[in-house]
Design a protein around this motif. Sequence first.
Motif, short mmCIF file in Angstrom:
data_model
loop_
_atom_site.label_atom_id
_atom_site.label_comp_id
_atom_site.label_asym_id
_atom_site.label_seq_id
_atom_site.Cartn_x
_atom_site.Cartn_y
_atom_site.Cartn_z
N LYS A 6 0.83 -1.20 0.00
CA LYS A 6 0.00 0.00 0.00
C LYS A 6 0.87 1.26 0.00
O LYS A 6 0.67 2.18 -0.80
CB LYS A 6 -0.92 -0.02 1.22
N TYR A 7 1.84 1.31 0.92
CA TYR A 7 2.71 2.48 1.02
C TYR A 7 3.62 2.62 -0.21
O TYR A 7 3.91 3.72 -0.66
CB TYR A 7 3.53 2.43 2.29
N THR A 8 4.04 1.48 -0.74
CA THR A 8 4.85 1.52 -1.97
C THR A 8 4.04 2.10 -3.12
O THR A 8 4.54 2.92 -3.90
CB THR A 8 5.34 0.11 -2.34
N GLY A 9 2.78 1.67 -3.20
CA GLY A 9 1.90 2.19 -4.25
C GLY A 9 1.67 3.69 -4.12
O GLY A 9 1.72 4.43 -5.10
N TYR A 10 1.45 4.16 -2.87
CA TYR A 10 1.26 5.59 -2.63
C TYR A 10 2.52 6.38 -2.99
O TYR A 10 2.45 7.47 -3.57
CB TYR A 10 0.92 5.83 -1.16
N THR A 11 3.66 5.80 -2.64
CA THR A 11 4.92 6.48 -2.93
C THR A 11 5.13 6.62 -4.43
O THR A 11 5.49 7.68 -4.94
CB THR A 11 6.11 5.71 -2.32
N LEU A 12 4.92 5.51 -5.15
CA LEU A 12 5.08 5.55 -6.60
C LEU A 12 4.09 6.52 -7.24
O LEU A 12 4.45 7.27 -8.16
CB LEU A 12 4.89 4.14 -7.18
N LEU A 13 2.84 6.51 -6.76
CA LEU A 13 1.83 7.42 -7.30
C LEU A 13 2.23 8.87 -7.04
O LEU A 13 2.10 9.73 -7.93
CB LEU A 13 0.47 7.12 -6.67
N SER A 14 2.75 9.15 -5.84
CA SER A 14 3.17 10.50 -5.51
C SER A 14 4.32 10.95 -6.42
O SER A 14 4.33 12.09 -6.90
CB SER A 14 3.62 10.58 -4.05
N LEU A 15 5.27 10.05 -6.66
CA LEU A 15 6.40 10.39 -7.52
C LEU A 15 5.94 10.66 -8.95
O LEU A 15 6.42 11.59 -9.60
CB LEU A 15 7.42 9.25 -7.51
N LEU A 17 2.95 11.73 -9.85
CA LEU A 17 2.22 13.00 -9.86
C LEU A 17 3.19 14.19 -9.81
O LEU A 17 2.98 15.20 -10.49
CB LEU A 17 1.25 13.06 -8.68
N LEU A 18 4.24 14.07 -9.00
CA LEU A 18 5.24 15.14 -8.93
C LEU A 18 5.96 15.32 -10.26
O LEU A 18 6.22 16.44 -10.69
CB LEU A 18 6.24 14.84 -7.81
N LEU A 19 6.27 14.19 -10.90
CA LEU A 19 6.93 14.26 -12.21
C LEU A 19 6.01 14.93 -13.23
O LEU A 19 6.46 15.79 -14.02
CB LEU A 19 7.31 12.86 -12.68
N LEU A 20 4.73 14.57 -13.22
CA LEU A 20 3.79 15.18 -14.16
C LEU A 20 3.62 16.66 -13.88
O LEU A 20 3.52 17.47 -14.81
CB LEU A 20 2.44 14.46 -14.07
N LEU A 21 3.61 17.04 -12.59
CA LEU A 21 3.51 18.45 -12.23
C LEU A 21 4.74 19.21 -12.72
O LEU A 21 4.62 20.33 -13.26
CB LEU A 21 3.38 18.59 -10.72
N TYR A 22 5.91 18.61 -12.56
CA TYR A 22 7.16 19.25 -13.01
C TYR A 22 7.15 19.44 -14.52
O TYR A 22 7.43 20.53 -15.02
CB TYR A 22 8.33 18.36 -12.60
N LEU A 23 6.81 18.38 -15.25
CA LEU A 23 6.81 18.46 -16.71
C LEU A 23 5.73 19.41 -17.21
O LEU A 23 5.96 20.18 -18.17
CB LEU A 23 6.61 17.07 -17.31
N GLY A 24 4.57 19.38 -16.56
CA GLY A 24 3.49 20.29 -16.97
C GLY A 24 3.86 21.74 -16.72
O GLY A 24 3.63 22.61 -17.57
N SER A 25 4.47 22.01 -15.56
CA SER A 25 4.89 23.37 -15.25
C SER A 25 5.96 23.84 -16.23
O SER A 25 5.94 25.00 -16.69
CB SER A 25 5.43 23.45 -13.82
N ALA A 26 6.89 22.95 -16.56
CA ALA A 26 7.95 23.28 -17.51
C ALA A 26 7.36 23.63 -18.87
O ALA A 26 7.79 24.59 -19.52
CB ALA A 26 8.94 22.13 -17.62
N TRP A 27 6.39 22.85 -19.31
CA TRP A 27 5.80 23.10 -20.63
C TRP A 27 5.06 24.44 -20.65
O TRP A 27 5.25 25.25 -21.56
CB TRP A 27 4.83 21.98 -21.00
N VAL A 28 4.24 24.68 -19.62
CA VAL A 28 3.45 25.91 -19.59
C VAL A 28 4.34 27.14 -19.48
O VAL A 28 4.23 28.10 -20.26
CB VAL A 28 2.45 25.88 -18.42
N LEU A 29 5.27 27.13 -18.52
CA LEU A 29 6.08 28.32 -18.27
C LEU A 29 7.10 28.58 -19.37
O LEU A 29 7.48 29.73 -19.62
CB LEU A 29 6.79 28.19 -16.91
N SER A 30 7.53 27.53 -20.06
CA SER A 30 8.46 27.74 -21.17
C SER A 30 7.76 28.30 -22.40
O SER A 30 8.41 28.86 -23.29
CB SER A 30 9.17 26.43 -21.53
#
Length: 225
Positions: A6-15, A17-30
């Motif tokens: 369960k915790y492994t799944g949450y950790t992977l999901l969080s990572l 989501l963070l990666l998608l947020l990073y890439l999305g922010s990079a695309w928008v702001l660039s």
Amino acid sequence: MRKFLKYTGYTLLSLILLLLLYLGSAWVLSHLTVKAEANTAYQVPIYVKTSAVHTDLILPVKTELKDWSQSILYTNTRTGDTAFNFIAFGWGDKGFYLETPTWSDLKASTAFKAAFWLSSSAVHTNYLRKVKESKTCVKVELSNEQYQRLITFIQKSLQTTVTGQPIAISSAKSYGDHDAFYEATGKYSLFHTCNTWANNALKSCGQKACWWTPFSNGIEYQYEK
């Protein structure tokens, strides 16, 4: 075991989501543009050169404002050749520059240190005889005042001796006959990459830039417009 999964799944999901947020922010702001200043005097040509992963700024070796050969010494290159008209500057992670000549040489430890502020930085310089304009090498004209600001930005990116000379990394293996590495200021990270540095350099001298970009394609996008 169920809790572990369960915790492994949450950790992977969080990572993820963070990666998608990073890439999305990079695309928008660039894709958001910092507009260039109005320039009434086209006095100094520079070039913005992008590759798939990196951005260099190419400047004339000598102008009335700056002779880069007096601080970025020809004698620090492999041949010491002096017959050049342009010099390219790139900032980046020292580990990447010195330990990763090709992508096949990339170590997980190098990438981890670079991503999370755990490594120092370096400036890579390369002397060039001529520059060919292309989709990925765009000419930009600066006024003398704008170019002076760019000079100041680059100088502040270089560590210097007590006499003000940039510190060459004598142990570095050069990529070619006419380049050298220098100790730099600042830390590389996911949020401040070689391309972020180049983007900030363009902002410093009043040129078109992204709001923020960690990737070279953000700068390339701005100069395709």
